[in-house]
Design a protein around this motif. Structure first.
Motif, PDB file in Angstrom:
ATOM      1  N   TRP A 133       0.828  -1.209   0.000  1.00  0.00           N
ATOM      2  CA  TRP A 133       0.000   0.000   0.000  1.00  0.00           C
ATOM      3  C   TRP A 133       0.863   1.261   0.000  1.00  0.00           C
ATOM      4  CZ3 TRP A 133      -5.126   1.193  -0.339  1.00  0.00           C
ATOM      5  CH2 TRP A 133      -5.484   2.496   0.017  1.00  0.00           C
ATOM      6  N   SER A 191       2.527   1.744  -3.446  1.00  0.00           N
ATOM      7  CA  SER A 191       1.676   2.002  -4.608  1.00  0.00           C
ATOM      8  C   SER A 191       0.709   3.161  -4.423  1.00  0.00           C
ATOM      9  CB  SER A 191       0.873   0.739  -4.975  1.00  0.00           C
ATOM     10  OG  SER A 191      -0.003   0.383  -3.914  1.00  0.00           O
ATOM     11  N   VAL A 192       0.283   3.407  -3.177  1.00  0.00           N
ATOM     12  CA  VAL A 192      -0.682   4.471  -2.909  1.00  0.00           C
ATOM     13  C   VAL A 192      -0.033   5.629  -2.152  1.00  0.00           C
ATOM     14  CG1 VAL A 192      -2.874   5.066  -1.817  1.00  0.00           C
ATOM     15  CG2 VAL A 192      -2.588   2.828  -2.916  1.00  0.00           C
ATOM     16  N   GLU A 237      -8.407  -0.534  -5.445  1.00  0.00           N
ATOM     17  CA  GLU A 237      -8.155  -0.096  -6.817  1.00  0.00           C
ATOM     18  C   GLU A 237      -8.445   1.389  -6.987  1.00  0.00           C
ATOM     19  OE1 GLU A 237      -7.022  -0.132 -10.777  1.00  0.00           O
ATOM     20  OE2 GLU A 237      -6.604  -1.475  -9.090  1.00  0.00           O
ATOM     21  N   ARG A 283      -5.579   3.342  -5.489  1.00  0.00           N
ATOM     22  CA  ARG A 283      -4.389   3.257  -6.350  1.00  0.00           C
ATOM     23  C   ARG A 283      -4.538   4.168  -7.564  1.00  0.00           C
ATOM     24  NH1 ARG A 283      -4.821  -2.657  -5.348  1.00  0.00           N
ATOM     25  NH2 ARG A 283      -3.240  -3.197  -3.800  1.00  0.00           N
ATOM     26  N   ARG A 284      -5.706   4.128  -8.183  1.00  0.00           N
ATOM     27  CA  ARG A 284      -5.934   4.955  -9.365  1.00  0.00           C
ATOM     28  C   ARG A 284      -5.871   6.440  -9.012  1.00  0.00           C
ATOM     29  NH1 ARG A 284      -9.132   2.685 -13.533  1.00  0.00           N
ATOM     30  NH2 ARG A 284      -9.324   4.833 -14.294  1.00  0.00           N
ATOM     31  N   SER A 311      -4.355   7.852  -6.472  1.00  0.00           N
ATOM     32  CA  SER A 311      -2.999   8.235  -6.108  1.00  0.00           C
ATOM     33  C   SER A 311      -2.153   8.510  -7.338  1.00  0.00           C
ATOM     34  CB  SER A 311      -2.353   7.127  -5.272  1.00  0.00           C
ATOM     35  OG  SER A 311      -1.005   7.446  -4.982  1.00  0.00           O
ATOM     36  N   THR A 312      -2.329   7.676  -8.365  1.00  0.00           N
ATOM     37  CA  THR A 312      -1.564   7.857  -9.599  1.00  0.00           C
ATOM     38  C   THR A 312      -2.097   9.025 -10.421  1.00  0.00           C
ATOM     39  OG1 THR A 312      -1.026   5.502  -9.678  1.00  0.00           O
ATOM     40  CG2 THR A 312      -0.837   6.750 -11.731  1.00  0.00           C
ATOM     41  N   HIS A 353       0.280  10.519  -4.037  1.00  0.00           N
ATOM     42  CA  HIS A 353       1.289   9.819  -3.245  1.00  0.00           C
ATOM     43  C   HIS A 353       2.048  10.844  -2.410  1.00  0.00           C
ATOM     44  CE1 HIS A 353       4.773   7.366  -2.204  1.00  0.00           C
ATOM     45  NE2 HIS A 353       4.135   6.296  -2.663  1.00  0.00           N
TER      46      HIS A 353
END
Length: 608
Positions: A247, A250-251, A291, A294-295, A297-298, A303
């Protein structure tokens, strides 16, 4: 206009909705089975703006998302040292319900696993006539900004399914971590897990943590910053249990999940995120919640490594262009049109960095402008750095404005990062006009407003000297007489017509073309003060400065002038003093109009 951030969330909801993996938590009251298709996303900023899509207001059990808030309450009650004696702050790498304590101290590894949460629940006492449970629910309510309740039916079901948690409570009691009745500690814990919240509630609770413990809507300081700092630190390393490492990488936001289907994430100083979707993975985390985070954050650059570069970026001010008129000296007809329609062009000034927080505030400011605003000027000269999100959101704003017949104009300056619209703006929208200075952008908008709302008479290509506004107080024959005394002159593009320091060279009436008035700023740089067009005059102000020209006048394109020379003025005063007096009265009146405008615009010039 709908915010591009809102549009993005709607698209994200539709895309993530199709994930079908996972299964809802199977412990629930009869008739209250979770619906696997329920899905909501809420994003709340630290100033209280909430974006929501999907099932945002449906209540569900907070479950383990309660843990950081109760942990904070215990820290506020007892202080860090006392709580640290009961619960450690180390990530465990074990599942949330692991029966495992430190071999020497008997402490649970952290407050985010069940053992740590039970230890915290055992510490919270009643006070001020309120039970421990009541104080917990009140704390959650202060975070959410509304009164929350704990569901008795959810508690009744949970208590019958809590043999493992009961064993943890007795284990903690056996080593002295829980000092009172372990069953009572378990009941407190399960009652806090049964508190009913919505996705919107969780987003505001997360935003309160992001805001240093101050609830964005009520303004109440719920936790002090040192408590928030500790809570978020433990959430970052342990909030997602044995999935915490993946986590963070990725986040990259402190977060907490719950088997009720909720997921909460915090971007300190900027926003709180909440997702509700019941199907869970093997770690007990919401599949769609993971998900979505994650999406976001990107795509939204949330992040912590990226967002850490961002200060409190914000829209500093918005104003109509009538408050910041251009350097072009307009005719009376043009000035009337701009006065009437100046509200249709708005300047949005942004300062700081454009990552998530700055971009959100920019997008919000533009989206909330009235539909009557036809031209939006983004003044980005004080933007020092910008991420991909800023470019994407400006692209989206450009598309929406263009689709509605409106225009986006960018002012970037020489040192601001490139923020031109990305290549995927689509064929339906052309790239926005981009200017280095605000003055040029305002001039662009003024010209566009005159084209859209003016009349052909408002922007003449040629004004005979007898029709000059400066001579308007004179009668027709008197204007004709003055015209006969003038010299006709023409200049090519770039010609210097009058140079600073020259003696008074007469009154110049512009018949056709444009003239730039140029001066030197305190730093020695040559700057354009204004642009004069047909029907306007220059040169007469030298009479008020020791007969010396204070500015340089330069032709823009071909220029045609009629000049009343010093010699002609002297002859007129000798031969027809009455007409000479009327001339000076007219020129004085026009000069006072100019001085009044210059005084109102002086401060504006410094920003151009």
């Amino acid at each position: 206009m709908e915010s591009p951030i809102q549009q993005y969330l709607e698209q994200l909801l539709a895309e993530v909705q199709h994930l079908g993996a996972g299964a809802p938590y199977d412990v629930h009251p009869a008739g209250r089975e979770p619906r696997p298709g329920d899905f909501g996303i809420c994003l709340a900023t630290v100033d209280g703006r909430v974006y929501s899509v999907g099932v945002a207001d449906q209540e569900f059990s907070i479950q383990s998302i309660s843990k950081p808030f109760s942990y904070g309450l215990a820290l506020a009650d007892y202080g860090f040292e006392a709580v640290d004696e009961k619960v450690d702050v180390e990530p465990s790498g074990d599942p949330f319900n692991q029966i495992s304590l430190a071999p020497v101290t008997g402490r649970p590894p952290n407050a985010m696993v069940n053992a740590g949460a039970l230890a915290v629940a055992g510490m919270i006492r009643g006070a001020g006539g309120k039970s421990g449970v009541r104080r917990i629910v009140d704390t959650y309510s202060r975070f959410a900004g509304r009164d929350l309740t704990s569901s008795r039916s959810v508690f009744d079901v949970e208590i019958r399914q809590s043999d493992r948690n009961h064993s943890l409570a007795y284990l903690l009691s056996s080593v002295g971590i829980i000092e009172n009745d372990p069953t009572r500690a378990l009941e407190v814990y399960l009652r806090q897990c049964a508190v009913q919240v919505s996705c919107r509630d969780l987003a505001l609770m997360a935003a309160t943590l992001a805001n240093g413990g101050t609830q964005p809507l009520t303004g109440e300081q719920v936790f002090e910053i040192d408590v928030v700092e500790r809570v978020l630190s433990v959430m970052m390393t342990s909030g997602m249990y044995d999935d915490a490492g993946a986590w963070v990488s990725s986040v990259g936001m402190p977060a907490k999940s719950g088997v009720g289907g909720g997921t909460l994430a915090v971007l300190p100083g900027q926003a709180g995120l909440a997702v509700f979707s019941p199907p869970l993975d093997g770690h007990g985390n919401s599949v769609r919640g993971l998900e979505t985070c994650r999406r976001l954050s990107t795509d939204m650059e949330m992040h912590f490594v990226r967002s850490a570069r961002n200060g409190r970026s914000a829209v500093r001010i918005t104003r109509e262009i009538s408050e910041l008129p251009s350097r072009v000296r307009r005719t009376e007809e043009e000035a009337e049109v701009l006065e009437r329609h100046g509200h249709r062009a708005r300047i949005v000034e942004v300062t700081g960095d454009l990552f998530f927080a700055g971009t959100e505030s920019l997008v919000r400011a533009v989206s909330e402008l009235e539909d009557t605003v036809d031209f939006v000027v983004l003044d980005l000269r004080q933007v020092y750095d910008a991420g991909r999100l800023a470019r994407q959101m400006i692209t989206a704003l450009q598309r929406q404005l263009a689709a509605a017949g409106r225009e986006l104009v960018l002012v970037t300056g020489e040192e601001a990062p490139s923020l031109t619209v990305t290549d995927d703006a689509g064929p339906e929208s052309s790239a926005p006009a981009v200017y280095q200075g605000l003055g040029e952008a305002v001039e662009h908008c003024e010209d566009a407003l005159l084209d859209r709302y003016g009349t052909p008479a408002a922007a003449p290509e040629r004004v005979p000297v007898t029709d000059s506004p400066a001579l308007a107080p004179l009668a027709g024959p008197e204007r004709e007489r003055l015209a006969e005394l003038m010299e006709h002159r023409v200049h090519a593009d770039g010609d210097v017509i009058r140079r600073v320091g020259q003696r008074f060279g007469g009154v110049h009436f512009i018949v056709a073309g444009r003239i730039n008035t140029i001066a030197t700023d305190p730093g020695g740089e040559r700057v354009r003060l204004n642009t004069l067009g047909p029907g306007m005059t220059f040169g007469e102000l030298a009479l008020g400065t020791s007969d010396r020209q204070e500015t340089t006048e330069k032709a823009v394109g071909d220029v045609e002038l009629m000049v009343l020379t010093p010699e002609a003025i002297e002859a007129l005063e000798a031969e027809d003093p009455g007409l000479a007096l009327q001339l000076w009265r007219a020129l004085t009146r026009d000069a006072y109009t100019l001085v009044d405008r210059y005084l109102r615009e002086a401060a504006v010039r410094l920003t151009y």
